[in-house]
Motif scaffolding. Structure first.
Motif, mmCIF file in Angstrom:
data_model
loop_
_atom_site.group_PDB
_atom_site.id
_atom_site.type_symbol
_atom_site.label_atom_id
_atom_site.label_comp_id
_atom_site.label_asym_id
_atom_site.label_seq_id
_atom_site.Cartn_x
_atom_site.Cartn_y
_atom_site.Cartn_z
ATOM 1 N N GLY A 34 0.821 -1.213 0.000
ATOM 2 C CA GLY A 34 0.000 0.000 0.000
ATOM 3 C C GLY A 34 0.848 1.253 0.000
ATOM 4 O O GLY A 34 0.561 2.218 -0.714
ATOM 5 N N ASN A 35 1.923 1.243 0.785
ATOM 6 C CA ASN A 35 2.827 2.397 0.824
ATOM 7 C C ASN A 35 3.531 2.598 -0.505
ATOM 8 O O ASN A 35 3.713 3.735 -0.957
ATOM 9 N N MET A 36 3.930 1.492 -1.147
ATOM 10 C CA MET A 36 4.578 1.602 -2.456
ATOM 11 C C MET A 36 3.627 2.210 -3.486
ATOM 12 O O MET A 36 4.027 3.073 -4.276
ATOM 13 N N LEU A 40 4.211 5.763 -5.351
ATOM 14 C CA LEU A 40 4.194 5.860 -6.815
ATOM 15 C C LEU A 40 3.170 6.888 -7.270
ATOM 16 O O LEU A 40 3.438 7.693 -8.167
ATOM 17 N N HIS A 41 2.017 6.911 -6.638
ATOM 18 C CA HIS A 41 0.988 7.911 -6.958
ATOM 19 C C HIS A 41 1.527 9.321 -6.727
ATOM 20 O O HIS A 41 1.344 10.211 -7.557
ATOM 21 N N SER A 42 2.207 9.512 -5.592
ATOM 22 C CA SER A 42 2.763 10.837 -5.274
ATOM 23 C C SER A 42 3.820 11.255 -6.290
ATOM 24 O O SER A 42 3.847 12.409 -6.737
ATOM 25 N N GLN A 43 4.693 10.319 -6.668
ATOM 26 C CA GLN A 43 5.738 10.629 -7.643
ATOM 27 C C GLN A 43 5.135 10.947 -9.008
ATOM 28 O O GLN A 43 5.570 11.884 -9.687
ATOM 29 N N LEU A 44 4.138 10.168 -9.401
ATOM 30 C CA LEU A 44 3.488 10.419 -10.691
ATOM 31 C C LEU A 44 2.782 11.770 -10.691
ATOM 32 O O LEU A 44 2.746 12.445 -11.722
ATOM 33 N N SER A 45 2.220 12.154 -9.569
ATOM 34 C CA SER A 45 1.506 13.424 -9.491
ATOM 35 C C SER A 45 2.435 14.610 -9.702
ATOM 36 O O SER A 45 2.022 15.631 -10.254
#
Length: 134
Positions: A34-36, A40-45
């Motif tokens: 879940g953290n990964m 990844l969502h944060s980096q993509l954003s």
């Protein structure tokens, strides 16, 4: 969860493949996955959107200069935004689902531990439950 009906490749003995109940997921593994997904969502954003405005500006300028590359770059820009949005949504869904699964599993475990009742309908203590295990 247990998967215990898979036969070995030769199908000779009818016993499950591997250890009994070989599908196991631990809470720490769910949390890590879940953290990964959240990371990844944060980096993509942030990094997935760095060139969006410059790409759009370049496409507009090329189009205004009468070059067909401007239209093609606009199509590329729109496709990238669509794919990026889909990927971010998938990461968020995975992260949220695993967080929910972990919390629900903990709640289910608590309910099972505290909800066992004897024949009279009274809650059983842990020491009373151990009597049934022996």
């Amino acid at each position: 969860m247990r998967l215990n009906h898979a036969l070995p490749p030769d199908g000779a003995n009818g016993k499950p493949v591997g250890k009994e109940g070989d599908l196991v997921v631990r809470d720490d593994e769910l949390g890590a996955l879940g953290n990964m997904a959240f990371d990844l969502h944060s980096q993509l954003s942030t990094t997935g959107d760095l060139a969006r405005q410059n790409t759009f500006d370049a496409a507009t300028q090329l189009f205004n200069d009468g070059l067909e590359a401007g239209s093609a770059l606009t199509v590329l820009h729109d496709a990238w935004n669509t794919k990026l949005g889909t990927l971010k949504e998938a990461c968020a869904h995975i992260s949220n689902h695993l967080d929910y699964s972990k919390a629900q599993h903990a709640k289910d475990e608590h309910d099972i531990q505290t909800g066992m009742k004897n024949a009279a309908g009274k809650a059983m203590t842990v020491s009373r439950i151990y009597d049934y295990i022996k």
